[in-house]
Structures are given as structure tokens and as C-alpha cells.
Design a protein around this motif. Sequence first.
Motif, PDB file in Angstrom:
ATOM      1  N   CYS A   1     -11.998  12.230  -3.912  1.00 34.66           N
ATOM      2  CA  CYS A   1     -10.795  12.866  -3.375  1.00 34.66           C
ATOM      3  C   CYS A   1     -11.133  13.619  -2.095  1.00 34.66           C
TER       4      CYS A   1
ATOM      5  N   ARG B   1      -3.010   0.281  -4.231  1.00 33.47           N
ATOM      6  CA  ARG B   1      -3.121   1.729  -4.430  1.00 33.47           C
ATOM      7  C   ARG B   1      -1.814   2.399  -4.810  1.00 33.47           C
ATOM      8  N   SER B   2      -0.714   1.635  -4.914  1.00 33.52           N
ATOM      9  CA  SER B   2       0.580   2.231  -5.237  1.00 33.52           C
ATOM     10  C   SER B   2       0.982   2.068  -6.698  1.00 33.52           C
TER      11      SER B   2
ATOM     12  N   ARG C   1       3.086   6.537  -5.066  1.00 36.81           N
ATOM     13  CA  ARG C   1       2.661   5.971  -6.342  1.00 36.81           C
ATOM     14  C   ARG C   1       3.916   5.725  -7.174  1.00 36.81           C
TER      15      ARG C   1
ATOM     16  N   CYS D   1      -8.221  -3.156  -6.065  1.00 38.47           N
ATOM     17  CA  CYS D   1      -7.034  -3.799  -5.488  1.00 38.47           C
ATOM     18  C   CYS D   1      -7.120  -5.315  -5.626  1.00 38.47           C
TER      19      CYS D   1
ATOM     20  N   ARG E   1      -2.190  11.459  -9.465  1.00 38.55           N
ATOM     21  CA  ARG E   1      -2.888  11.622  -8.195  1.00 38.55           C
ATOM     22  C   ARG E   1      -4.400  11.670  -8.389  1.00 38.55           C
TER      23      ARG E   1
ATOM     24  N   ARG F   1      -8.101   3.624  -5.902  1.00 33.46           N
ATOM     25  CA  ARG F   1      -7.579   3.162  -4.614  1.00 33.46           C
ATOM     26  C   ARG F   1      -8.474   2.170  -3.870  1.00 33.46           C
TER      27      ARG F   1
ATOM     28  N   GLY G   1       0.801  -1.212   0.000  1.00 32.14           N
ATOM     29  CA  GLY G   1       0.000   0.000   0.000  1.00 32.14           C
ATOM     30  C   GLY G   1       0.830   1.256   0.000  1.00 32.14           C
ATOM     31  N   ASP G   2       2.051   1.172   0.482  1.00 34.13           N
ATOM     32  CA  ASP G   2       2.964   2.323   0.515  1.00 34.13           C
ATOM     33  C   ASP G   2       4.157   2.136  -0.420  1.00 34.13           C
TER      34      ASP G   2
ATOM     35  N   LEU H   1      -5.777   8.235  -8.739  1.00 34.67           N
ATOM     36  CA  LEU H   1      -5.752   7.525  -7.454  1.00 34.67           C
ATOM     37  C   LEU H   1      -7.056   7.709  -6.695  1.00 34.67           C
TER      38      LEU H   1
ATOM     39  N   ARG I   1      -5.552   6.869   2.602  1.00 32.52           N
ATOM     40  CA  ARG I   1      -6.130   6.994   1.258  1.00 32.52           C
ATOM     41  C   ARG I   1      -5.078   7.280   0.194  1.00 32.52           C
ATOM     42  N   GLU I   2      -3.955   7.804   0.607  1.00 39.56           N
ATOM     43  CA  GLU I   2      -2.964   8.223  -0.391  1.00 39.56           C
ATOM     44  C   GLU I   2      -1.566   8.098   0.179  1.00 39.56           C
TER      45      GLU I   2
END
Length: 422
Positions: free
Chosen positions: A328, A370-371, A297, A388, A376, A383, A156-157, A379, A293-294
Motif C-alpha cells: 500500500c 484491479r476493480s 472497486r 489480473c 481497500r 492489484r 481498471g477503473d 486491493l 494503483r487504486e
Amino acid sequence: MQITVKNAPKEYDVIIAGGGPAGCAAAIAAGRMGVKVLVIEAAACLGGMATVGLVSKWAPFDDMEKVIYRSIPLEILDRYKKKAGLPMEKYRWVELYPEMVKTVYDEMLAEAGVQVLFDSRVVDAVVEDGSIQALIVANKAGLTPYKAKTYIDCTGDADVATFSGVPFEMGDELGHLQPASLCFIIANCHLEKRGDKILGSGPKEGLWRNIIDSKKYPLLCKHFIPAYWGNGVLIANAGHLYSLDSTDPEAVSAAMVKGRQMAEQYLQALKDFEPEIFADACIVTTATGIGTRESRRIKGEYTITLEDYMARRSFDDEICRNSYHLDCHGKVPPSMQGMKLYQYTAGESHGIPWRCMIPLGVKNLLVSGRSVSMERAALASIRVMPNCLAMGEAAGIGAALTVKHNTDVRGVDVKEILSYIK
């Protein structure tokens, strides 16, 4: 200071970092193809935001006309609905019961022959000549190298990708990120007395407007999206933790504390403004994981753009479709002005290409969830969990094919991947 890795290496065909929806779908897909698969998960359960994050509902699996997330994603959802006793014909905003999600994933990964390593975190990658040679994993056993033919980053990161030197973007040009949330569960609610009055995302007028305008609860905002489980239990996706970098451990630690304070204020506000419903209510638990959530990427072979989304674009190498609205939270990037909650009409979707999961500069790594490589603005839609799951299945199949054909991730035929997705 130099730290020595004392434990002997352990080897698999495919190693997946992260046991959220992308990681679970990838593991099931790869395991079913007969390769030796390991999932490395930092928490003590599978499921990601559906379990440790206490997110209250699945995002829709349909495009308002038909189900578009099929194969393993649909199999997971259907098994979950059957276990939870929910209507099998429901595919939009299905309520999430975390303990049932955990057992569904436990069962399906075990059936696929997948090994899972809980309470373990990837802390570094050993890379030579553009290939990952091993991931360094930290847990109670100390530091252990884990080796595989192919790796899938579902953290995710983009942790594995970052440790491997893959370029990435994060936020906008000013560093703005969508705010995170810490979800929580409230019990002893008497919702039968007032129906659905407090269920919803917080209109401009009404309960949440009155609560915010009272200025008695400085940590609160109108973001309050609950799901009522019955039996007096409410699960709430609520509050905004702004400017949180989920890759900064100190910032995450502080946000967890603030999130629990927010949950207390939400409960007190509900008690004050709706005592008939919440006089006896209490918080059962807050999530053990921040709802991010973000984050990062990656830079990949293809970057999904807002233009792709708006054009409902199809790709020769697409591995799934996405129909979720642009969602968003917080500050909207300039490219999305006036489009914060843009929604497709019924039957519309866009493709997600295989190439967005192939990171630049590494031969034996896929990134899913999400990565993936996207702008942006994109995303804000991509996401969510169904995407996923779908991307994870494709990544798992692709990784297994690298083992079977002795190739790297760029040598996989997308048509062969699609032949396994039913």
C-alpha cells in the motif's frame, strides 16, 4: 444538447473493454473457445501498465516455493521470456521490455481469432432490465453502438460497470487513494562503473535519503524502483502523484504534466549526486499512461476482505490464488496499521473467488482486474499483473460459457470454468 449516435450497431458474442493483462487473458481464453470476441482499447497497443505504463517488472508468478499462476498467465510469461531471451526458470520480478510485451499480446490475440479496436474508448452503456444492450464507443468513426451477449469490464477503473449503474467504492472513508506514478526510461547510463548502487526502492539512508534531504528537488520522494536493461538503459518506476482520481480527466491531464516534471528532477538529481554514472544520461520517454494503483472497486456478489487475506482463505468457487504481499503506497487505511508491506511466508496464498467478479445489478457483465469487489486493504495485494491475468482468463472462459449455454453470468458453473484452466 442531444447527441445522435449515427453509426449502425456492430455485434459480437463477447466484448471486452480494456486491453491490459486482464483484458488480454480474457480475450485469449474466450477466443480459444470459438466465440466471436472484440477488445476495445483506449491506447494504440495492448498490455496496459506493462506497455503504456512502462512498469519495469512483472510481479512474482510464484509463492516462493512453486509457480501458482498457470495456464494462460504462465503461457504469456513464458512466451515473453523466450522472445526477450530471459532465463526460462525465472518467475520472480522478471524485467519488462514494453515492445516485446506488445508483440506477445498481438500474436496471442490474433492466434485466438480476437479482433482488437485501438484508439477507442467506451463512453456509455445502454442498459435495460438489468442487462447491457450495447456499449457506446467513441473513436475517429464517431459514436458506434457495440452489442454482445456478455461484456467484460477490464478498464481498471470499472468504467463499463459504472456506466451500467453498478455500485462501487473508491479509496477510504476520507477519499484517500494510493498515489499514482509516471514511469520513464533513461538512456546513456554508465552503470557498469558502479554496479547496483542505485538499483532498489530507496533505503532510509544512502543515495535517495541524501537527495531528499538536500531539498533541491521538491517533487521527488524515495520511491525509485528501476530495472537495468543493459546497454546503458534504465527503466524507472518512480515518484508519487498524490490524491489522483484516475476517473477525472482534468486531474489526469495535470498529473501527466507533473509526472514529466518529476522525471526531469529525478534525472537531474542522479546527474548531481552520481555524475560518474549519469553525466551523459537523458530521458528517452515517459509513459503515455499514468500508473494507477487504486481506483473504483465494484460491489459484487462477494467482497474479498483483509481477513480473507490474513486467514489464507480458500473458497469453493475460487478461480486462482494470490501470494503477493500487501503493498500500500501512501496513506495506509486504519485496518492496515503496521501491515503496509506484510508478506506471506513461502508456500502461502489465498483464493480469489469467482463471485468477486460478478457485479451487483447487472446480468451480463463481468469485471476483472484491479476493480473486482474487494476491500481497500485487499486491493493493496490483488492489484498486480499476475492476478489480473488469472482473473482475466477465468472471466473470458466464463463469458464464453454464457454464449455456449445461453445463460447469464450467474448461471455459469465454476467447475466448468476450472476445467479449462490447466
